[in-house]
Design a protein around this motif. Structure first.
Motif, PDB file in Angstrom:
ATOM      1  N   MET A   1      35.010  16.268  27.551  1.00 29.85           N
ATOM      2  CA  MET A   1      34.594  16.043  26.181  1.00 29.85           C
ATOM      3  C   MET A   1      35.590  15.071  25.539  1.00 29.85           C
ATOM      4  SD  MET A   1      33.855  18.689  23.041  1.00 29.85           S
ATOM      5  CE  MET A   1      35.080  19.826  23.551  1.00 29.85           C
ATOM      6  N   PHE A   2      35.055  14.101  24.823  1.00 27.61           N
ATOM      7  CA  PHE A   2      35.881  13.089  24.183  1.00 27.61           C
ATOM      8  C   PHE A   2      35.899  13.321  22.674  1.00 27.61           C
ATOM      9  CE2 PHE A   2      33.857  11.044  27.906  1.00 27.61           C
ATOM     10  CZ  PHE A   2      34.996  10.822  28.661  1.00 27.61           C
ATOM     11  N   VAL A   3      37.094  13.502  22.111  1.00 27.82           N
ATOM     12  CA  VAL A   3      37.254  13.666  20.673  1.00 27.82           C
ATOM     13  C   VAL A   3      38.482  12.896  20.211  1.00 27.82           C
ATOM     14  CG1 VAL A   3      36.087  15.925  20.564  1.00 27.82           C
ATOM     15  CG2 VAL A   3      38.561  15.826  20.942  1.00 27.82           C
ATOM     16  N   GLY A   4      38.473  12.505  18.975  1.00 31.43           N
ATOM     17  CA  GLY A   4      39.611  11.806  18.404  1.00 31.43           C
ATOM     18  C   GLY A   4      39.301  10.339  18.133  1.00 31.43           C
ATOM     19  N   THR A   5      40.177   9.732  17.321  1.00 30.27           N
ATOM     20  CA  THR A   5      40.037   8.331  16.931  1.00 30.27           C
ATOM     21  C   THR A   5      41.346   7.615  17.230  1.00 30.27           C
ATOM     22  OG1 THR A   5      38.486   8.930  15.181  1.00 30.27           O
ATOM     23  CG2 THR A   5      39.541   6.775  14.996  1.00 30.27           C
ATOM     24  N   TYR A   6      41.243   6.469  17.875  1.00 31.71           N
ATOM     25  CA  TYR A   6      42.421   5.714  18.306  1.00 31.71           C
ATOM     26  C   TYR A   6      42.243   4.239  17.933  1.00 31.71           C
ATOM     27  CZ  TYR A   6      43.037   9.928  21.037  1.00 31.71           C
ATOM     28  OH  TYR A   6      43.175  11.230  21.415  1.00 31.71           O
ATOM     29  N   TYR A   7      43.295   3.665  17.406  1.00 29.45           N
ATOM     30  CA  TYR A   7      43.280   2.250  17.018  1.00 29.45           C
ATOM     31  C   TYR A   7      43.970   1.438  18.111  1.00 29.45           C
ATOM     32  CZ  TYR A   7      41.575   3.735  12.529  1.00 29.45           C
ATOM     33  OH  TYR A   7      40.788   4.275  11.549  1.00 29.45           O
ATOM     34  N   ASN A   8      43.416   0.257  18.365  1.00 28.98           N
ATOM     35  CA  ASN A   8      43.903  -0.557  19.449  1.00 28.98           C
ATOM     36  C   ASN A   8      43.641  -2.020  19.130  1.00 28.98           C
ATOM     37  OD1 ASN A   8      44.820  -1.294  22.029  1.00 28.98           O
ATOM     38  ND2 ASN A   8      43.747   0.414  22.998  1.00 28.98           N
ATOM     39  N   LYS A   9      44.180  -2.896  19.958  1.00 30.13           N
ATOM     40  CA  LYS A   9      43.943  -4.330  19.827  1.00 30.13           C
ATOM     41  C   LYS A   9      43.393  -4.852  21.140  1.00 30.13           C
ATOM     42  CE  LYS A   9      47.424  -5.396  16.349  1.00 30.13           C
ATOM     43  NZ  LYS A   9      46.518  -5.393  15.250  1.00 30.13           N
ATOM     44  N   LEU A  10      42.501  -5.805  21.026  1.00 29.00           N
ATOM     45  CA  LEU A  10      41.955  -6.464  22.196  1.00 29.00           C
ATOM     46  C   LEU A  10      42.942  -7.519  22.668  1.00 29.00           C
ATOM     47  CD1 LEU A  10      39.220  -6.004  23.559  1.00 29.00           C
ATOM     48  CD2 LEU A  10      38.348  -7.950  22.286  1.00 29.00           C
ATOM     49  N   GLU A  11      43.228  -7.541  23.966  1.00 30.58           N
ATOM     50  CA  GLU A  11      44.116  -8.550  24.531  1.00 30.58           C
ATOM     51  C   GLU A  11      43.387  -9.892  24.602  1.00 30.58           C
ATOM     52  OE1 GLU A  11      45.268  -7.216  28.387  1.00 30.58           O
ATOM     53  OE2 GLU A  11      46.266  -5.422  27.627  1.00 30.58           O
ATOM     54  N   ALA A  12      44.135 -10.949  24.829  1.00 28.93           N
ATOM     55  CA  ALA A  12      43.573 -12.297  24.911  1.00 28.93           C
ATOM     56  C   ALA A  12      42.497 -12.399  25.997  1.00 28.93           C
ATOM     57  CB  ALA A  12      44.675 -13.316  25.158  1.00 28.93           C
ATOM     58  N   LYS A  13      42.647 -11.652  27.080  1.00 29.95           N
ATOM     59  CA  LYS A  13      41.662 -11.692  28.169  1.00 29.95           C
ATOM     60  C   LYS A  13      40.471 -10.772  27.929  1.00 29.95           C
ATOM     61  CE  LYS A  13      44.935 -13.018  31.751  1.00 29.95           C
ATOM     62  NZ  LYS A  13      45.506 -12.681  33.065  1.00 29.95           N
ATOM     63  N   GLY A  14      40.361 -10.224  26.728  1.00 35.41           N
ATOM     64  CA  GLY A  14      39.228  -9.365  26.408  1.00 35.41           C
ATOM     65  C   GLY A  14      39.367  -7.949  26.932  1.00 35.41           C
ATOM     66  N   ARG A  15      40.577  -7.523  27.213  1.00 30.08           N
ATOM     67  CA  ARG A  15      40.805  -6.163  27.707  1.00 30.08           C
ATOM     68  C   ARG A  15      41.405  -5.295  26.612  1.00 30.08           C
ATOM     69  NH1 ARG A  15      44.190  -7.928  32.945  1.00 30.08           N
ATOM     70  NH2 ARG A  15      45.524  -8.493  31.206  1.00 30.08           N
ATOM     71  N   PHE A  16      41.198  -4.001  26.765  1.00 29.38           N
ATOM     72  CA  PHE A  16      41.842  -3.026  25.886  1.00 29.38           C
ATOM     73  C   PHE A  16      42.248  -1.830  26.733  1.00 29.38           C
ATOM     74  CE2 PHE A  16      37.609  -1.411  26.113  1.00 29.38           C
ATOM     75  CZ  PHE A  16      37.707  -0.034  25.951  1.00 29.38           C
ATOM     76  N   THR A  17      43.236  -1.115  26.261  1.00 25.82           N
ATOM     77  CA  THR A  17      43.715   0.063  26.968  1.00 25.82           C
ATOM     78  C   THR A  17      42.986   1.291  26.444  1.00 25.82           C
ATOM     79  OG1 THR A  17      45.877  -0.952  27.254  1.00 25.82           O
ATOM     80  CG2 THR A  17      45.755   1.432  27.548  1.00 25.82           C
ATOM     81  N   LEU A  18      42.366   1.987  27.343  1.00 22.46           N
ATOM     82  CA  LEU A  18      41.685   3.226  26.998  1.00 22.46           C
ATOM     83  C   LEU A  18      42.744   4.272  26.668  1.00 22.46           C
ATOM     84  CD1 LEU A  18      38.754   4.284  26.943  1.00 22.46           C
ATOM     85  CD2 LEU A  18      39.126   5.110  29.264  1.00 22.46           C
ATOM     86  N   PRO A  19      42.600   5.000  25.562  1.00 27.22           N
ATOM     87  CA  PRO A  19      43.603   6.023  25.226  1.00 27.22           C
ATOM     88  C   PRO A  19      43.808   7.012  26.379  1.00 27.22           C
ATOM     89  CG  PRO A  19      42.083   5.702  23.411  1.00 27.22           C
ATOM     90  CD  PRO A  19      41.528   4.927  24.569  1.00 27.22           C
ATOM     91  N   LYS A  20      45.041   7.432  26.564  1.00 26.78           N
ATOM     92  CA  LYS A  20      45.358   8.369  27.654  1.00 26.78           C
ATOM     93  C   LYS A  20      44.518   9.633  27.576  1.00 26.78           C
ATOM     94  CE  LYS A  20      50.054   6.960  28.725  1.00 26.78           C
ATOM     95  NZ  LYS A  20      51.457   7.350  28.815  1.00 26.78           N
ATOM     96  N   ALA A  21      44.214  10.065  26.357  1.00 30.81           N
ATOM     97  CA  ALA A  21      43.427  11.289  26.188  1.00 30.81           C
ATOM     98  C   ALA A  21      42.031  11.161  26.798  1.00 30.81           C
ATOM     99  CB  ALA A  21      43.306  11.629  24.701  1.00 30.81           C
ATOM    100  N   PHE A  22      41.556   9.941  26.983  1.00 35.48           N
ATOM    101  CA  PHE A  22      40.211   9.719  27.520  1.00 35.48           C
ATOM    102  C   PHE A  22      40.206   9.361  29.004  1.00 35.48           C
ATOM    103  CE2 PHE A  22      38.613   8.156  23.103  1.00 35.48           C
ATOM    104  CZ  PHE A  22      38.652   9.449  22.627  1.00 35.48           C
ATOM    105  N   ARG A  23      41.358   9.079  29.539  1.00 36.84           N
ATOM    106  CA  ARG A  23      41.425   8.640  30.943  1.00 36.84           C
ATOM    107  C   ARG A  23      41.374   9.819  31.890  1.00 36.84           C
ATOM    108  NH1 ARG A  23      46.626   4.996  30.972  1.00 36.84           N
ATOM    109  NH2 ARG A  23      46.462   4.477  28.787  1.00 36.84           N
ATOM    110  N   GLN A  24      40.708   9.584  32.992  1.00 38.04           N
ATOM    111  CA  GLN A  24      40.676  10.549  34.079  1.00 38.04           C
ATOM    112  C   GLN A  24      40.948   9.768  35.359  1.00 38.04           C
ATOM    113  OE1 GLN A  24      36.821  12.316  33.762  1.00 38.04           O
ATOM    114  NE2 GLN A  24      37.167  13.021  31.688  1.00 38.04           N
ATOM    115  N   ASP A  25      41.546  10.398  36.340  1.00 40.36           N
ATOM    116  CA  ASP A  25      41.883   9.706  37.589  1.00 40.36           C
ATOM    117  C   ASP A  25      40.644   9.118  38.241  1.00 40.36           C
ATOM    118  OD1 ASP A  25      44.555  10.305  37.318  1.00 40.36           O
ATOM    119  OD2 ASP A  25      44.415  12.150  38.500  1.00 40.36           O
ATOM    120  N   ASN A  26      40.773   7.868  38.672  1.00 38.15           N
ATOM    121  CA  ASN A  26      39.711   7.177  39.407  1.00 38.15           C
ATOM    122  C   ASN A  26      38.363   7.246  38.707  1.00 38.15           C
ATOM    123  OD1 ASN A  26      41.528   6.541  41.511  1.00 38.15           O
ATOM    124  ND2 ASN A  26      41.259   8.613  42.315  1.00 38.15           N
TER     125      ASN A  26
END
Length: 139
Positions: free
Chosen positions: A1-26
């Motif tokens: 289950m995904f909950v919460g709000t996270y602010y981020n910036k888009l990198e020049a190559k169009g990438r962003f880092t997914l918050p750790k709370a949302f990441r799962q291995d592989n």
């Protein structure tokens, strides 16, 4: 289950880092056009469940075809890199009006990715009408 709000910036190559709370291995993901002007990010298994529901819709109905095209036709299968980053394809960035500042929002079975300005405009509107929406949902 995904909950919460996270602010981020888009990198020049169009990438962003997914918050750790949302990441799962592989974890494999499906990124697609969402509703209300955001992008939807689904874990691949959850997107497969949603696709099964969409396949049950009649393709004889224009609204059904439109929804399938909207979600499936714009989908991008992705995997996070070693730093937990995902790429936003140009077409999806354009759809969501994303330039630099993004908001990553947990929405239970999916994640929403918003342009920060667009998200705050929506929040202002929602906050004025949330009681009415709650009454209508529980009617």
């Amino acid at each position: 289950m995904f909950v919460g709000t996270y602010y981020n910036k888009l990198e020049a190559k169009g990438r962003f880092t997914l918050p750790k709370a949302f990441r799962q291995d592989n974890q494999d993901w499906v990124l697609t056009t969402g509703l209300d002007g955001c992008l939807f990010l689904f874990a691949e298994a959850e997107f497969a469940r949603e696709a099964e529901k969409l396949e049950q819709l009649s393709y004889y109905k224009a609204d059904h075809r439109a929804l399938v095209r909207h979600l499936a036709g714009n989908a991008s299968q992705q995997s996070t890199d070693q730093l937990g980053r995902l790429s936003l394809p140009e077409a999806l960035k354009g759809y969501a009006g994303i330039d630099k500042n993004i908001v990553v929002v947990g929405s239970l079975s999916r994640i929403e990715i918003w342009d920060q300005t667009r998200y705050h405009e929506l929040l202002d509107k929602l906050n004025r009408n949330v009681e009415i929406a709650a009454e209508n949902v529980n009617a």
